[in-house]
Design an enzyme around this catalytic site. Structure first.
Site: not given
Ligand code: PEP
Length: 252
Positions: A11, A173, A212
């Site tokens: 990101k 997230g 996550s």
């Molecule tokens: C993502 O943004 O693609 C993602 C899966 O984030 P996270 O692993 O932090 O949930």
């Protein structure tokens, strides 16, 4: 037999010093771990750094977005050709953080998918339902709509060896992970949908789970049938966590 794939989505995080440490550690620690494919999708300014540090390793790199046009008067956009010049192998298209905040339409995402493929870059096409859609029982309908918008305009050849990421919006997230069974069910649905539109592509498309994923839940999720790897947000910023998830994809 599809090889597992683990992709880090940085990101809008990182800086030159931190990236260098992270990438050098990953190159060292994943050396010789060859039962799966690994990649990091970095912010545009760090593509050159990723190319310098990852070249010759078993970790590929890519971007998080691509322009729908080849070139021209499109201020702020970055073309597939430019990504290619920096050795990008992957590009994320249709991530919910982008489609929501920047109003990306399905048609727009379909164009990004197609242009990436035309330039030999593997698109990682994200789909997934919101919590409201899941709770009101229209999850499959929502995912099918997202898939059809892209898959119906991409020929079977474009889909061959592409990557789809199932990312339930409520799990990104939030530390709320889909259960392995919820994820498996969604992945099977996606593969069936691909098979219905382009039968030849269903067996080669890799479907990643994102939302996550962490070192504690990775092994269970990534060993489920139809889950071909993971798209990892926060835990891709920590070398030890990302390495453990990559190893879990290899079953070690
Ligand atoms: C993502 O943004 O693609 C993602 C899966 O984030 P996270 O692993 O932090 O949930």
């Amino acid at each position: 037999m599809r090889r597992k794939l683990v992709v880090g989505n940085w990101k809008m995080n990182g800086n030159l010093a931190q990236n260098e440490q992270l990438l050098r550690t990953l190159v060292n620690d994943l050396q010789g771990v060859d039962h799966a494919d690994f990649a990091v999708c970095v912010p545009y300014p760090y593509l050159f750094q990723a190319q310098q540090l990852l070249q010759g390793s078993n970790i590929a790199w890519g971007a998080q977005n691509v322009a729908t046009q080849e070139s021209g008067a499109h201020t702020g956009e970055v073309s597939a050709q430019m990504l290619k010049e920096f050795g990008a192998s992957y590009v994320i298209v249709g991530h919910s953080e982008r489609s929501n905040a920047y109003c990306e339409s399905d048609a727009n995402i379909a164009d990004k998918f197609a242009i990436a493929k035309q330039h030999g870059i593997t698109p990682i096409f994200c789909v997934g339902e919101t919590l409201q859609e899941r709770e009101s029982g229209v999850m499959e309908y929502a995912i099918a709509n997202q898939l059809d918008a892209v898959l119906s305009v991409s020929g079977g050849a474009l889909l061959d060896h592409a990557v789809i990421a199932y990312e339930p919006v409520w799990a990104i997230g939030t530390n709320k992970t889909a259960t392995p069974e919820q994820a498996r069910a969604a992945h099977s649905f996606i593969r069936e949908r691909v098979a219905a539109l382009h039968p030849g592509a269903a067996e080669t498309v890799r479907i990643l789970y994102g939302g996550s994923v962490n070192p504690r839940n990775a092994a269970q999720l990534l060993s489920m049938p139809d889950i071909d790897g993971g798209l990892i947000g926060r835990c891709s910023l920590d070398a030890a966590d990302f390495e453990r998830i990559c190893r879990a994809a290899c079953g070690i």
